[in-house]
Design an enzyme around this catalytic site. Structure first.
Site, PDB file in Angstrom:
ATOM      1  N   SER A 102      -0.297-162.543 -21.803  1.00 26.01           N
ATOM      2  CA  SER A 102      -0.957-162.284 -20.289  1.00 26.01           C
ATOM      3  C   SER A 102      -0.284-163.021 -19.261  1.00 26.01           C
ATOM      4  O   SER A 102       0.559-163.884 -19.776  1.00 26.01           O
ATOM      5  CB  SER A 102      -2.420-163.074 -20.386  1.00 26.01           C
ATOM      6  OG  SER A 102      -3.123-163.191 -19.111  1.00 26.01           O
ATOM      7  N   LYS A 131      -6.974-162.151 -26.878  1.00 22.51           N
ATOM      8  CA  LYS A 131      -6.404-161.792 -25.638  1.00 22.51           C
ATOM      9  C   LYS A 131      -7.554-160.911 -25.029  1.00 22.51           C
ATOM     10  O   LYS A 131      -7.888-160.824 -23.827  1.00 22.51           O
ATOM     11  CB  LYS A 131      -5.036-160.707 -25.839  1.00 22.51           C
ATOM     12  CG  LYS A 131      -4.804-159.936 -24.538  1.00 22.51           C
ATOM     13  CD  LYS A 131      -4.251-160.919 -23.641  1.00 22.51           C
ATOM     14  CE  LYS A 131      -4.234-160.207 -22.276  1.00 22.51           C
ATOM     15  NZ  LYS A 131      -3.679-158.794 -21.980  1.00 22.51           N
ATOM     16  N   HIS A 186      -9.994-162.890 -23.584  1.00 23.12           N
ATOM     17  CA  HIS A 186      -9.436-163.744 -22.241  1.00 23.12           C
ATOM     18  C   HIS A 186      -9.472-162.734 -21.258  1.00 23.12           C
ATOM     19  O   HIS A 186      -9.937-163.044 -19.866  1.00 23.12           O
ATOM     20  CB  HIS A 186      -7.781-163.792 -22.419  1.00 23.12           C
ATOM     21  CG  HIS A 186      -7.139-164.004 -21.131  1.00 23.12           C
ATOM     22  ND1 HIS A 186      -6.638-162.994 -20.512  1.00 23.12           N
ATOM     23  CD2 HIS A 186      -6.463-165.002 -20.587  1.00 23.12           C
ATOM     24  CE1 HIS A 186      -6.218-163.441 -19.339  1.00 23.12           C
ATOM     25  NE2 HIS A 186      -5.903-164.516 -19.335  1.00 23.12           N
ATOM     26  N   ASN A 187      -9.483-161.327 -21.505  1.00 21.99           N
ATOM     27  CA  ASN A 187      -9.716-160.425 -20.301  1.00 21.99           C
ATOM     28  C   ASN A 187     -11.144-160.352 -19.958  1.00 21.99           C
ATOM     29  O   ASN A 187     -11.213-160.019 -18.947  1.00 21.99           O
ATOM     30  CB  ASN A 187      -8.724-159.033 -21.102  1.00 21.99           C
ATOM     31  CG  ASN A 187      -7.594-158.892 -20.717  1.00 21.99           C
ATOM     32  OD1 ASN A 187      -7.041-159.966 -20.838  1.00 21.99           O
ATOM     33  ND2 ASN A 187      -6.852-157.873 -20.803  1.00 21.99           N
TER      34      ASN A 187
HETATM   35  P1  NBP Z   1       2.379-148.890 -20.009  1.00 19.82           P
HETATM   36  O1  NBP Z   1       1.146-149.389 -20.619  1.00 19.82           O
HETATM   37  O2  NBP Z   1       2.243-148.221 -18.807  1.00 19.82           O
HETATM   38  O3  NBP Z   1       3.227-147.980 -21.017  1.00 19.82           O
HETATM   39  C1  NBP Z   1       4.338-147.484 -20.655  1.00 19.82           C
HETATM   40  C2  NBP Z   1       5.463-147.540 -21.824  1.00 19.82           C
HETATM   41  O4  NBP Z   1       4.900-146.820 -22.948  1.00 19.82           O
HETATM   42  C3  NBP Z   1       6.547-146.901 -21.277  1.00 19.82           C
HETATM   43  O5  NBP Z   1       7.870-147.740 -21.952  1.00 19.82           O
HETATM   44  C4  NBP Z   1       6.412-145.446 -21.989  1.00 19.82           C
HETATM   45  O6  NBP Z   1       7.736-144.867 -22.203  1.00 19.82           O
HETATM   46  C5  NBP Z   1       5.773-145.677 -23.517  1.00 19.82           C
HETATM   47  N1  NBP Z   1       5.503-144.407 -23.990  1.00 19.82           N
HETATM   48  C6  NBP Z   1       4.424-143.806 -23.826  1.00 19.82           C
HETATM   49 BR1  NBP Z   1       3.416-143.687 -22.209  1.00 19.82          BR
HETATM   50  N2  NBP Z   1       3.958-142.709 -24.542  1.00 19.82           N
HETATM   51  C7  NBP Z   1       5.099-142.880 -25.506  1.00 19.82           C
HETATM   52  C8  NBP Z   1       5.206-142.170 -26.668  1.00 19.82           C
HETATM   53  N3  NBP Z   1       4.544-141.230 -26.950  1.00 19.82           N
HETATM   54  N4  NBP Z   1       6.360-142.774 -27.381  1.00 19.82           N
HETATM   55  C9  NBP Z   1       7.094-143.669 -26.970  1.00 19.82           C
HETATM   56  N5  NBP Z   1       6.976-144.635 -25.959  1.00 19.82           N
HETATM   57  C10 NBP Z   1       5.710-144.119 -25.043  1.00 19.82           C
HETATM   58  O7  NBP Z   1       3.270-150.105 -19.584  1.00 19.82           O
HETATM   59  P2  NBP Z   1       3.012-151.470 -19.325  1.00 19.82           P
HETATM   60  O8  NBP Z   1       2.183-151.725 -18.035  1.00 19.82           O
HETATM   61  O9  NBP Z   1       4.400-152.285 -19.113  1.00 19.82           O
HETATM   62  O10 NBP Z   1       2.189-152.254 -20.458  1.00 19.82           O
HETATM   63  C11 NBP Z   1       2.858-152.443 -21.698  1.00 19.82           C
HETATM   64  C12 NBP Z   1       1.619-152.853 -22.746  1.00 19.82           C
HETATM   65  O11 NBP Z   1       1.374-154.276 -22.134  1.00 19.82           O
HETATM   66  C13 NBP Z   1       0.417-152.165 -22.494  1.00 19.82           C
HETATM   67  O12 NBP Z   1      -0.194-152.014 -23.911  1.00 19.82           O
HETATM   68  C14 NBP Z   1      -0.451-152.970 -21.667  1.00 19.82           C
HETATM   69  O13 NBP Z   1      -1.912-152.800 -22.062  1.00 19.82           O
HETATM   70  C15 NBP Z   1      -0.350-154.466 -21.903  1.00 19.82           C
HETATM   71  N6  NBP Z   1      -0.141-155.230 -20.817  1.00 19.82           N
HETATM   72  C16 NBP Z   1       0.118-155.082 -19.594  1.00 19.82           C
HETATM   73  C17 NBP Z   1      -0.224-155.780 -18.511  1.00 19.82           C
HETATM   74  C18 NBP Z   1       0.311-155.523 -17.081  1.00 19.82           C
HETATM   75  O14 NBP Z   1       0.151-156.136 -15.954  1.00 19.82           O
HETATM   76  N7  NBP Z   1       0.881-154.334 -16.766  1.00 19.82           N
HETATM   77  C19 NBP Z   1      -0.509-157.194 -18.720  1.00 19.82           C
HETATM   78  C20 NBP Z   1      -0.583-157.683 -20.156  1.00 19.82           C
HETATM   79  C21 NBP Z   1      -0.426-156.538 -21.072  1.00 19.82           C
HETATM   80  P3  NBP Z   1       8.383-143.751 -21.269  1.00 19.82           P
HETATM   81  O15 NBP Z   1       9.215-144.537 -20.119  1.00 19.82           O
HETATM   82  O16 NBP Z   1       9.215-142.798 -22.009  1.00 19.82           O
HETATM   83  O17 NBP Z   1       7.307-143.107 -20.561  1.00 19.82           O
END
Ligand code: NBP
Length: 484
Positions: free
Chosen positions: A130, A185, A188-189
């Site tokens: 987080s 987590k 938390h959310n």
């Molecule tokens: P995303 O949740 O948007 O995921 C994008 C990533 O997943 C990219 O690297 C993408 O690769 C990959 N991906 C997908 Br979509 N489909 C795929 C597949 N079939 N095979 C392999 N890779 C694949 O990214 P994020 O916002 O950085 O979040 C990452 C994780 O962290 C999530 O679970 C999210 O819920 C969690 N999270 C996010 C936050 C936040 O503030 N964003 C905070 C805390 C936790 P590509 O580039 O090839 O499409």
């Protein structure tokens, strides 16, 4: 020859990029891989240039670059993608290798993956992360759980990259087996949903009752932030309220009032229903977002139901004092409910969660970080078996002191027709909790009347069930399914 990397990371969207930079900033050699190679290339040429991060175009090359036992962090879109990537990795992995899922996976998926990979000699850790983009880069709150054998190898990597408290401790701690980390987590959310809605309701009440400008309301939140409400969400609210659009008007006024929900709030409510926990405030916060999203319906209803009308008259300073106390009290109740959910899950799933430690690692890095979480840690330090947080001394004293203010605020809002579902819900829960007698006797009678569900009697020991033939026409047979 390049030295083997200490950790690998798959998934270079916003979280993956920033976490790998955080690891590199702490001196670790990091290998990265992303499905879309162009993204890896852009990262290596851009933000990762000159760091200890190396990018690889294929999984085979990525795996070869890692020191055994391999530690691979997945920062992927939660859901089937995680299973897909695990499947792709399996042919390359060896016994003792560790997979860490840092995404927002459902705790049940994590539990399943821990068991599945254990069968193949692999360790799986579900690690809640987080803090968003900033936290990932400068120090998030990390909530690992799953295969405990992995922890001694992960601890030296994860403790340094997490947020640090003023006493030097890291906002990362081993939480428990199975899906414990992702469950924590998720809660938390859920708490984050409740906090945000309570803040939004306070802003709404100030706007509608006092008619203050956004800049003035921002100053009120900034003042609150220097007191017991001190928290990241209050702090950013003050900044948001003062933020101006290009034409100098408050940007907030131009933002559509339809809130999204991505699922972890709903998951928290689902878990509370599964475990029978009255998580009323967080539930209301999810429903409040759903109602906000029904913008068309609200636009149609607004002229049909004009509401009570009239303007509020009273002492604005007194109202603001009351609102600060009401917000703090409602927050206490929300956390009390959230920690009851954690305590029950811990007991039912045999996780042995250290709830004081959960509150501690939420004090830095994460979205709900606040001064007040220290009070929760202290309450559990004084009484680790604490069943109801709200009965701990600080909480009970505050609730007794603040309840009159909460009632006044709600009365003002209800009289003026301003919705404040979470503030109201907190008071409803409080009044229910402090009622030694509730009308559930009538519910039990109704259930027995129409369904022979039986009831317990006040003049008999608990656990003895009775059935009455209420109409003189029913039989003596009782329902076997719902003696409760
Ligand atoms: P995303 O949740 O948007 O995921 C994008 C990533 O997943 C990219 O690297 C993408 O690769 C990959 N991906 C997908 Br979509 N489909 C795929 C597949 N079939 N095979 C392999 N890779 C694949 O990214 P994020 O916002 O950085 O979040 C990452 C994780 O962290 C999530 O679970 C999210 O819920 C969690 N999270 C996010 C936050 C936040 O503030 N964003 C905070 C805390 C936790 P590509 O580039 O090839 O499409």
């Amino acid at each position: 020859m390049q030295t083997a990397a200490e950790i690998g990371l798959i998934g270079l969207a916003v979280m993956g990029e920033n976490l790998s930079l955080n690891l590199a900033n702490h001196g670790f050699a990091v290998s990265v891989f992303n499905r879309t190679t162009a993204r890896t290339d852009a990262f290596i040429r851009g933000r990762a240039r000159g760091t200890t991060i190396s990018g690889y175009p294929t999984l085979a090359a990525f795996i070869r670059s890692l020191a055994p036992p391999r530690k691979i962090m997945l920062m992927l879109k939660a859901g089937p993608v995680v299973d897909e990537v695990i499947e792709q990795l399996l042919p390359y992995l060896e016994a003792g290798d560790i997979l860490i899922d840092g995404g927002n996976s459902h705790y049940r998926d994590t539990k399943r993956r821990v068991v599945m990979l254990k069968g193949q000699g692999l360790h799986f850790v579900g690690c809640g992360v987080s803090g968003g983009e900033e936290g990932a880069l400068h120090g998030p709150s990390l909530m690992p759980g799953g295969s405990k054998e992995a922890w001694p190898l992960l601890e030296p990597l994860l403790l340094p990259i997490a947020a640090r408290l003023s006493d030097g401790s890291s906002c990362c701690s081993w939480l428990g087996p199975g899906g414990a980390g992702h469950f924590v987590k998720m809660v938390h959310n859920g708490i984050e949903y409740g906090d945000m809605q309570l803040i939004a309701e306070s802003y709404h009440l100030i706007t509608e009752l006092l008619g203050l400008e956004h800049r003035q309301i921002g100053e009120i939140f900034a003042r609150w932030n220097s007191g017991r409400l001190n928290s990241y969400l209050i702090e950013i609210t003050a900044e948001i309220l003062s933020f101006q659009d290009e034409d100098g008007s408050p940007l907030l006024e131009a933002i559509l009032d339809a809130a999204a929900q991505k699922g972890t709030g709903k998951w928290t409510v689902d878990a509370a229903l599964d475990l029978g926990i009255p998580l009323s405030l967080i539930s209301e916060s999810v429903f409040a977002r759903c109602l906000s999203a029904s913008k068309e319906q609200r636009l149609a209803a607004a002229p049909v139901f004009p509401g009570p009308g009239g303007s509020w008259s009273g002492d604005p300073r007194a109202l603001l004092r009351d609102l600060e106390a009401a917000l703090y009290m409602a927050k206490l109740i929300s956390y009390g409910q959230g920690f009851q959910l954690l305590a029950t899950a811990s007991r039912d799933f045999s996780w042995n969660l250290d709830l004081g430690e959960v509150a501690r690692i939420w004090r830095g890095g994460c979205i709900i970080r606040s001064a007040f979480l220290e009070t929760i840690s202290q309450a559990y330090a004084q009484c680790p078996e604490l069943d109801q947080l709200l009965l701990a001394p600080h909480f009970s004293t505050t609730l007794n002191q603040a309840q009159a203010a909460l009632r006044r605020v709600i009365t003002a809002g209800v009289t003026a027709g301003i919705p404040a579902p979470c503030l109201c819900s907190s008071l409803q829960y409080f009044d229910g909790l402090r009622s030694s007698r509730l009308p559930a006797n009538l519910i039990q009678a109704q259930r027995d009347y129409f369904g022979a569900h039986t009831y317990e009697r006040t003049d008999q020991p608990r656990g003895r069930f009775f059935h009455t033939n209420w109409t003189g026409q029913g039989g003596e047979t009782t329902s076997g399914s719902s003696k409760r």
